[in-house]
Design a protein around this motif. Structure first.
Motif, mmCIF file in Angstrom:
data_model
loop_
_atom_site.group_PDB
_atom_site.id
_atom_site.type_symbol
_atom_site.label_atom_id
_atom_site.label_comp_id
_atom_site.label_asym_id
_atom_site.label_seq_id
_atom_site.Cartn_x
_atom_site.Cartn_y
_atom_site.Cartn_z
ATOM 1 N N GLY A 346 0.787 -1.220 0.000
ATOM 2 C CA GLY A 346 0.000 0.000 0.000
ATOM 3 C C GLY A 346 0.819 1.270 0.000
ATOM 4 N N ALA A 347 2.148 1.139 -0.145
ATOM 5 C CA ALA A 347 3.009 2.331 -0.122
ATOM 6 C C ALA A 347 2.918 3.121 -1.416
ATOM 7 C CB ALA A 347 4.453 1.920 0.145
ATOM 8 N N GLY A 348 2.488 2.468 -2.527
ATOM 9 C CA GLY A 348 2.344 3.175 -3.797
ATOM 10 C C GLY A 348 3.180 2.608 -4.926
ATOM 11 N N LYS A 349 3.816 1.447 -4.721
ATOM 12 C CA LYS A 349 4.708 0.867 -5.734
ATOM 13 C C LYS A 349 3.937 0.504 -7.005
ATOM 14 C CE LYS A 349 5.966 -2.516 -3.090
ATOM 15 N NZ LYS A 349 5.055 -2.244 -1.972
ATOM 16 N N SER A 350 2.864 -0.275 -6.855
ATOM 17 C CA SER A 350 2.088 -0.684 -8.024
ATOM 18 C C SER A 350 1.364 0.498 -8.659
ATOM 19 C CB SER A 350 1.072 -1.765 -7.628
ATOM 20 O OG SER A 350 1.739 -2.937 -7.191
ATOM 21 N N THR A 351 1.043 1.505 -7.868
ATOM 22 C CA THR A 351 0.400 2.699 -8.414
ATOM 23 C C THR A 351 1.331 3.419 -9.377
ATOM 24 O OG1 THR A 351 -0.914 2.956 -6.397
ATOM 25 C CG2 THR A 351 -0.712 4.881 -7.835
ATOM 26 N N ILE A 352 2.617 3.497 -9.030
ATOM 27 C CA ILE A 352 3.593 4.106 -9.941
ATOM 28 C C ILE A 352 3.639 3.338 -11.256
ATOM 29 C CG2 ILE A 352 6.082 4.447 -10.294
ATOM 30 C CD1 ILE A 352 6.287 5.277 -7.379
ATOM 31 N N ALA A 353 3.627 1.992 -11.167
ATOM 32 C CA ALA A 353 3.634 1.178 -12.384
ATOM 33 C C ALA A 353 2.384 1.440 -13.219
ATOM 34 C CB ALA A 353 3.724 -0.299 -12.009
ATOM 35 N N SER A 354 1.230 1.561 -12.569
ATOM 36 C CA SER A 354 -0.020 1.811 -13.288
ATOM 37 C C SER A 354 0.002 3.164 -13.995
ATOM 38 C CB SER A 354 -1.207 1.748 -12.316
ATOM 39 O OG SER A 354 -1.363 0.444 -11.798
ATOM 40 N N LEU A 355 0.599 4.157 -13.362
ATOM 41 C CA LEU A 355 0.692 5.480 -13.991
ATOM 42 C C LEU A 355 1.651 5.460 -15.185
ATOM 43 C CD1 LEU A 355 0.784 7.815 -10.857
ATOM 44 C CD2 LEU A 355 -1.099 7.511 -12.453
ATOM 45 N N ILE A 356 2.753 4.734 -15.055
ATOM 46 C CA ILE A 356 3.691 4.626 -16.176
ATOM 47 C C ILE A 356 3.015 3.962 -17.368
ATOM 48 C CG2 ILE A 356 5.836 3.539 -16.972
ATOM 49 C CD1 ILE A 356 6.874 3.818 -14.093
ATOM 50 N N LEU A 357 2.208 2.936 -17.109
ATOM 51 C CA LEU A 357 1.502 2.222 -18.176
ATOM 52 C C LEU A 357 0.312 2.996 -18.718
ATOM 53 C CD1 LEU A 357 1.654 -1.307 -16.555
ATOM 54 C CD2 LEU A 357 2.655 -0.706 -18.768
ATOM 55 N N ILE A 502 11.874 -2.197 -10.941
ATOM 56 C CA ILE A 502 11.623 -3.457 -10.232
ATOM 57 C C ILE A 502 10.797 -3.167 -8.983
ATOM 58 C CG2 ILE A 502 12.675 -5.417 -9.054
ATOM 59 C CD1 ILE A 502 15.203 -4.951 -10.705
ATOM 60 N N ILE A 503 9.669 -3.842 -8.876
ATOM 61 C CA ILE A 503 8.881 -3.809 -7.639
ATOM 62 C C ILE A 503 9.163 -5.118 -6.924
ATOM 63 C CG2 ILE A 503 6.568 -3.706 -6.646
ATOM 64 C CD1 ILE A 503 5.678 -2.242 -9.194
ATOM 65 N N ALA A 504 9.811 -5.065 -5.785
ATOM 66 C CA ALA A 504 10.244 -6.302 -5.138
ATOM 67 C C ALA A 504 10.378 -6.111 -3.637
ATOM 68 C CB ALA A 504 11.568 -6.770 -5.732
ATOM 69 N N HIS A 505 10.357 -7.255 -2.938
ATOM 70 C CA HIS A 505 10.624 -7.271 -1.508
ATOM 71 C C HIS A 505 11.904 -8.061 -1.193
ATOM 72 C CE1 HIS A 505 6.163 -6.455 -1.282
ATOM 73 N NE2 HIS A 505 6.656 -5.547 -0.479
ATOM 74 N N ARG A 506 12.310 -8.912 -2.138
ATOM 75 C CA ARG A 506 13.457 -9.789 -1.866
ATOM 76 C C ARG A 506 14.774 -9.035 -1.978
ATOM 77 N NH1 ARG A 506 12.632 -15.937 -4.100
ATOM 78 N NH2 ARG A 506 10.544 -16.295 -3.270
ATOM 79 N N PHE A 507 15.615 -9.254 -0.976
ATOM 80 C CA PHE A 507 16.927 -8.625 -0.920
ATOM 81 C C PHE A 507 17.752 -8.966 -2.163
ATOM 82 C CE2 PHE A 507 21.414 -9.361 0.236
ATOM 83 C CZ PHE A 507 21.787 -8.067 0.542
ATOM 84 N N SER A 508 17.690 -10.235 -2.599
ATOM 85 C CA SER A 508 18.503 -10.686 -3.726
ATOM 86 C C SER A 508 18.157 -9.958 -5.012
ATOM 87 C CB SER A 508 18.334 -12.197 -3.930
ATOM 88 O OG SER A 508 16.957 -12.508 -4.163
ATOM 89 N N THR A 509 16.931 -9.528 -5.147
ATOM 90 C CA THR A 509 16.506 -8.806 -6.340
ATOM 91 C C THR A 509 16.826 -7.326 -6.231
ATOM 92 O OG1 THR A 509 14.674 -10.376 -6.600
ATOM 93 C CG2 THR A 509 14.531 -8.326 -7.845
ATOM 94 N N ILE A 510 16.622 -6.775 -5.055
ATOM 95 C CA ILE A 510 16.770 -5.331 -4.850
ATOM 96 C C ILE A 510 18.216 -4.876 -5.021
ATOM 97 C CG2 ILE A 510 16.530 -3.481 -3.145
ATOM 98 C CD1 ILE A 510 14.170 -5.119 -1.981
ATOM 99 N N VAL A 511 19.178 -5.678 -4.532
ATOM 100 C CA VAL A 511 20.575 -5.227 -4.525
ATOM 101 C C VAL A 511 21.140 -5.062 -5.930
ATOM 102 C CG1 VAL A 511 21.094 -6.176 -2.262
ATOM 103 C CG2 VAL A 511 21.368 -7.624 -4.285
ATOM 104 N N LYS A 512 20.489 -5.625 -6.941
ATOM 105 C CA LYS A 512 20.974 -5.513 -8.313
ATOM 106 C C LYS A 512 20.641 -4.165 -8.933
ATOM 107 C CE LYS A 512 20.738 -10.480 -9.262
ATOM 108 N NZ LYS A 512 20.177 -11.530 -10.160
ATOM 109 N N ALA A 513 19.785 -3.392 -8.273
ATOM 110 C CA ALA A 513 19.351 -2.111 -8.834
ATOM 111 C C ALA A 513 20.440 -1.060 -8.715
ATOM 112 C CB ALA A 513 18.086 -1.638 -8.121
#
Length: 558
Positions: A346-357, A502-513
């Motif tokens: 609910g922080a707004g991550k998917s909302t940003i994606a929806s606006l980009i699309l 990238i919308i993610a919660h996993r550390f392994s995915t986030i650190v690549k950004a």
């Protein structure tokens, strides 16, 4: 129709001639010639009736099919906020049941009413020709029948709209439970599902029954007026025969014409009621079809390089205008960079994606692509350079080939192109292992495939689109370790040279950004690299990641 009506109107006159001359002409040749003439007329009427039925029925099907196509086209073009308000089951019901109501009205209902109108006019002319005095008996009946039909029609129109709303609600309830049938069985909620559907159908039934009662009263009242008029005609006609002002044949013909006229008037009244019911039931359909929608320019060549920026963007969902989903969001991404959006649900991550699309427009602020305001660019052109891979990939029930080829709307896609994209997504091997290969049917929402297989098909679809901006929405969070490794390899290929969110919660995915944006209740709380944010141990990012950071540090400490 003209032929059948003329023949129908000729029957009573012919019968009158026969009755009045039966004792005058005793020559069998006369009877034979009359019988042959009638046989020919009956054959002609049969041919005309067949043609009339076929033409009205087939035309009705064509009209209904065209309306259904127009409604589907209007629905598919509706913005995403429309689907936030309307359930898929409701829309399916509107597209099938509501449109089908038009068929009966536009085919036999319309045909019968037009024929009855012609019979009504012709019958009145014939009645006046036979006996103007006796025709006065119908002066009271006919306006009364038409008035009753008009008054009940108004009520029908309102009731019909409510009935269709009730049926749509039934469709909504059924669709919800069918779509989640595994969950229903897993939690043994069949009884709850039956109870909800029973409640919806009970409401629809009560509306239908009350409408049937109203229609029954109209039919009963019209029938009483018909027989009352005929009884009065017989009584008054018998007096005219006794006074020598009318023959038995004329009275017979008059009664038949009166029956035609009264029945025609009743049928016209019934059709008016049916038409009002149809209008009430289909108001929603034509409201959607006639809704003015912004005309999208063709996609063309957007030529996007992949630079993206949000400038003081604020947004609230149309259904929750008092609860801002984003509040003054401001960031920029260079072409080819990878950023991660991190935050609680609910922080707004998917909302940003929806606006980009382009699913929604910002309430304030601007979204810029390569420095150009998105509001000044054709939405189709922007979307042609975007692709998304979701946590639960959206797959159609068709073949694997169709699902991957879905990426390109502007042209036909070849099998070689699909295979090349699948190979880059590390999906070609498992697809080729299926007996039907790329023609394998995946089932509803990809039910015949594993989670990792569905993800790699979605990645192949994104690769075939060749986007400049890529959105990965929790693309590996629902996978086991083995599947995640395979999917991550495919994602690494997909991300090369593309701007990636990238919308993610996993550390392994986030650190690549290259950079991480930390969101909290629609605001940008922190931003920076992983190392920078971890160093801020009082910050939100460290708080969100500390358990994963501890697990990642444990093997190193050991």
């Amino acid at each position: 129709m003209a032929v059948t009506v003329l023949i129908q109107l000729a029957y009573p006159k012919a019968l009158s001639y026969f009755i009045d001359n039966i004792n005058v002409r005793k020559d069998m040749a006369w009877f034979s010639s009359l019988a042959l003439t009638m046989l020919a007329v009956l054959a002609l009427q049969a041919v005309a009736a067949t043609a009339r039925y076929y033409i009205f029925e087939s035309t009705g099907y064509m009209i209904v099919t065209r309306i259904r196509r127009q409604l589907y086209a209007a629905l598919i073009e509706q913005p995403i906020r429309f689907y936030d308000k309307h359930h898929v089951g409701e829309l399916n019901n509107r597209l099938t049941a509501d449109v089908e109501i038009l068929h009966d009205t536009l085919t036999m209902g319309m045909a019968v009413s037009l024929r009855c109108l012609c019979v009504f006019i012709g019958g009145v002319v014939m009645l006046l020709t036979i006996s103007p005095v006796l025709s006065l008996m119908l002066v009271i009946f006919l306006p009364a029948t038409l008035f009753i039909g008009k008054m009940t029609g108004k009520v029908y129109r309102k009731r019909a709209s409510l009935m269709q709303d009730g049926q749509a609600e039934c469709g909504k309830v059924a669709q919800e439970h069918f779509s989640n049938i595994r969950l229903v069985h897993a939690f043994s909620q069949q009884r709850t599902a039956r109870a909800r559907y029973a409640g919806a159908t009970e409401h629809a039934l009560s509306l239908s029954v009350s409408s049937s009662a109203l229609f029954a009263l109209f039919r009963g009242g019209s029938s009483f007026l018909v027989y009352l008029a005929l009884l009065g005609t017989l009584w008054f006609g018998a007096r005219l025969i006794g006074q020598g002002q009318m023959t038995v044949g004329d009275l017979t013909a008059f009664i038949l014409y009166a029956s035609m006229v009264t029945e025609a008037a009743g049928a016209i009244g019934e059709f008016w009621n049916a038409w009002m019911r149809t209008i009430g039931a289909t108001e929603w359909i034509f409201k959607v079809i006639n809704t003015e929608r912004a005309q999208e320019a063709p996609a063309g060549e957007a030529g996007l390089q992949g630079r993206l920026a949000f400038e003081d963007v604020a947004f609230a969902y149309p259904e929750r205008p008092d609860a801002p989903a984003l509040n003054k969001i401001d960031f920029s991404i260079a072409a080819g960079d990878t950023i991660a959006l991190v935050g609680a649900s609910g922080a707004g991550k998917s909302t940003i994606a929806s606006l980009i699309l382009g699913f929604y427009r910002p309430d304030s602020g601007r979204i810029l692509f390569d420095g150009v305001d998105a509001a000044a660019m054709p939405l189709a052109a922007i979307r042609s350079k975007l692709a998304i891979v979701e946590q639960e990939p959206s797959l159609f029930s068709g073949s694997i080939f169709e699902n991957i080829a879905f990426a390109v709307a502007e042209r036909e896609v070849t099998l070689d192109e699909v295979k090349a994209a699948a190979a880059l997504a590390y999906a070609h091997d498992f697809i080729s292992a299926f007996p039907d290969g790329y023609d394998t049917v995946v089932g509803e929402r990809g039910a015949q495939l594993s989670g990792g297989q569905k993800q790699r098909i979605a990645i192949a679809r994104a690769l075939l689109r060749d986007p400049r901006i890529l959105i990965l929405d929790e693309a590996t969070s629902a996978l086991d370790s083995a599947s995640e490794l395979q999917v991550q390899r495919a994602l690494d290929t997909l991300m090369q040279g593309r701007t990636t969110i990238i919308i993610a919660h996993r550390f392994s995915t986030i650190v690549k950004a290259d950079r991480i944006l930390v969101l909290e209740q629609g605001r940008l709380a922190q931003h920076g690299t992983h190392a920078q944010l971890v160093a801020q141990q009082e910050g939100l990012y460290f708080h969100l990641m500390r358990h994963q950071l501890a697990r990642a540090a444990a093997p190193a400490a050991a």
